[in-house]
Design a protein around this motif. Structure first.
Motif, PDB file in Angstrom:
ATOM      1  N   MET A   1       0.847  -1.175   0.000  1.00 52.90           N
ATOM      2  CA  MET A   1       0.000   0.000   0.000  1.00 52.90           C
ATOM      3  C   MET A   1       0.892   1.238   0.000  1.00 52.90           C
ATOM      4  O   MET A   1       1.634   1.475   0.941  1.00 52.90           O
ATOM      5  N   ASN A   2       0.847   2.009  -1.076  1.00 58.44           N
ATOM      6  CA  ASN A   2       1.659   3.213  -1.210  1.00 58.44           C
ATOM      7  C   ASN A   2       0.784   4.449  -1.139  1.00 58.44           C
ATOM      8  O   ASN A   2      -0.295   4.495  -1.732  1.00 58.44           O
ATOM      9  N   LEU A   3       1.279   5.454  -0.425  1.00 58.75           N
ATOM     10  CA  LEU A   3       0.580   6.723  -0.277  1.00 58.75           C
ATOM     11  C   LEU A   3       1.546   7.845  -0.619  1.00 58.75           C
ATOM     12  O   LEU A   3       2.717   7.796  -0.235  1.00 58.75           O
ATOM     13  N   LYS A   4       1.062   8.847  -1.329  1.00 59.83           N
ATOM     14  CA  LYS A   4       1.903   9.979  -1.692  1.00 59.83           C
ATOM     15  C   LYS A   4       1.182  11.263  -1.319  1.00 59.83           C
ATOM     16  O   LYS A   4      -0.019  11.398  -1.574  1.00 59.83           O
ATOM     17  N   GLY A   5       1.918  12.197  -0.696  1.00 57.56           N
ATOM     18  CA  GLY A   5       1.297  13.450  -0.310  1.00 57.56           C
ATOM     19  C   GLY A   5       2.293  14.463   0.203  1.00 57.56           C
ATOM     20  O   GLY A   5       3.485  14.199   0.313  1.00 57.56           O
ATOM     21  N   THR A   6       1.766  15.611   0.561  1.00 59.77           N
ATOM     22  CA  THR A   6       2.554  16.723   1.081  1.00 59.77           C
ATOM     23  C   THR A   6       2.568  16.669   2.599  1.00 59.77           C
ATOM     24  O   THR A   6       1.536  16.423   3.230  1.00 59.77           O
ATOM     25  N   ALA A   7       3.730  16.941   3.181  1.00 60.75           N
ATOM     26  CA  ALA A   7       3.889  16.907   4.637  1.00 60.75           C
ATOM     27  C   ALA A   7       3.440  18.215   5.272  1.00 60.75           C
ATOM     28  O   ALA A   7       3.743  19.302   4.772  1.00 60.75           O
ATOM     29  N   HIS A   8       2.733  18.072   6.392  1.00 62.05           N
ATOM     30  CA  HIS A   8       2.390  19.189   7.276  1.00 62.05           C
ATOM     31  C   HIS A   8       3.045  18.845   8.605  1.00 62.05           C
ATOM     32  O   HIS A   8       2.660  17.867   9.252  1.00 62.05           O
ATOM     33  N   VAL A   9       4.063  19.604   9.001  1.00 69.31           N
ATOM     34  CA  VAL A   9       4.920  19.233  10.127  1.00 69.31           C
ATOM     35  C   VAL A   9       4.577  20.043  11.387  1.00 69.31           C
ATOM     36  O   VAL A   9       4.439  21.270  11.324  1.00 69.31           O
ATOM     37  N   TYR A  10       4.475  19.311  12.496  1.00 68.78           N
ATOM     38  CA  TYR A  10       4.189  19.904  13.805  1.00 68.78           C
ATOM     39  C   TYR A  10       5.159  19.317  14.818  1.00 68.78           C
ATOM     40  O   TYR A  10       5.941  18.443  14.497  1.00 68.78           O
ATOM     41  N   GLY A  11       5.088  19.770  16.057  1.00 72.61           N
ATOM     42  CA  GLY A  11       6.083  19.425  17.058  1.00 72.61           C
ATOM     43  C   GLY A  11       5.756  18.239  17.940  1.00 72.61           C
ATOM     44  O   GLY A  11       5.039  17.319  17.541  1.00 72.61           O
ATOM     45  N   ASN A 119       5.364   3.656   1.916  1.00 74.90           N
ATOM     46  CA  ASN A 119       5.024   2.266   1.646  1.00 74.90           C
ATOM     47  C   ASN A 119       4.683   1.630   2.992  1.00 74.90           C
ATOM     48  O   ASN A 119       5.573   1.355   3.796  1.00 74.90           O
ATOM     49  N   LEU A 120       3.399   1.441   3.243  1.00 73.83           N
ATOM     50  CA  LEU A 120       2.977   0.911   4.543  1.00 73.83           C
ATOM     51  C   LEU A 120       3.452  -0.517   4.768  1.00 73.83           C
ATOM     52  O   LEU A 120       3.733  -0.906   5.894  1.00 73.83           O
ATOM     53  N   SER A 121       3.544  -1.286   3.718  1.00 76.67           N
ATOM     54  CA  SER A 121       3.956  -2.683   3.863  1.00 76.67           C
ATOM     55  C   SER A 121       5.393  -2.814   4.357  1.00 76.67           C
ATOM     56  O   SER A 121       5.704  -3.702   5.146  1.00 76.67           O
ATOM     57  N   THR A 122       6.263  -1.920   3.895  1.00 78.33           N
ATOM     58  CA  THR A 122       7.675  -1.991   4.294  1.00 78.33           C
ATOM     59  C   THR A 122       8.025  -0.991   5.391  1.00 78.33           C
ATOM     60  O   THR A 122       9.101  -1.074   5.986  1.00 78.33           O
ATOM     61  N   GLY A 123       7.149  -0.017   5.625  1.00 82.47           N
ATOM     62  CA  GLY A 123       7.430   1.022   6.605  1.00 82.47           C
ATOM     63  C   GLY A 123       8.400   2.072   6.105  1.00 82.47           C
ATOM     64  O   GLY A 123       8.905   2.876   6.874  1.00 82.47           O
TER      65      GLY A 123
END
Length: 166
Positions: A1-11, A119-123
């Motif tokens: 399962m692959n996911l692609k997106g933009t990061a929103h970073v918090y603390g 990649n959720l399968s491989t982490g």
């Protein structure tokens, strides 16, 4: 399962009250939860978030109360995966149970607006912006299956082991 997106970073130490304020937890309307996610932490979060974007945080993400509404609000808002250095255990289990993908990476240098492929399968998390690959903590295959099926209830329904009691 692959996911692609933009990061929103918090603390660090983002608690469940910051994810969804307690005053919104009495509703069964998932869209209302989504509309108010991160409202107190970042009032502009909902306007910045695009379907499939990723939330990235520091340590102890999801600490605080055990409310299931926190991962539900993130999922309904369109967050495709939460990546953190560490998760509060109850948030971790609630996220798995409702089918919100999570990846724990102890050390990362992901910045806001980086483009990620997970990649959720491989982490593995591939930071396409920086050409860096991070290896997340291993997740048992049953947990990956629960996420892939959309949550624990759907996982059990699919396998014929879910029964409603009267």
């Amino acid at each position: 399962m692959n996911l692609k997106g933009t990061a929103h970073v918090y603390g660090n130490d983002i608690d469940t009250d910051r994810i969804i304020a307690g005053k919104y937890t009495k509703t069964l309307n998932m869209q209302e939860l989504a509309d108010h996610v991160f409202e107190d932490l970042d009032p502009d979060f909902r306007s910045k978030l695009q379907l499939g974007d990723m939330l990235v945080a520091g340590t102890n993400f999801g600490c605080g109360s055990s409310r299931e509404q926190a991962p539900l609000a993130l999922k309904k808002a369109g967050v495709s995966v939460v990546i953190a250095r560490s998760f509060a255990r109850i948030f971790y289990r609630n996220a798995i149970n409702i089918g919100l993908p999570i990846v724990e990476i102890k050390d990362h240098t992901i910045n806001d607006k980086d483009i990620l492929n997970v990649n959720l399968s491989t982490g593995e998390v591939n930071n396409l912006t920086k050409s860096v690959i991070y290896k997340g903590a291993d997740m048992p295959s049953v947990m990956i299956d629960i996420i892939r099926d959309g949550g624990l209830v759907e996982y059990l329904k699919k396998r014929g082991t879910y029964q409603l009691t009267k």
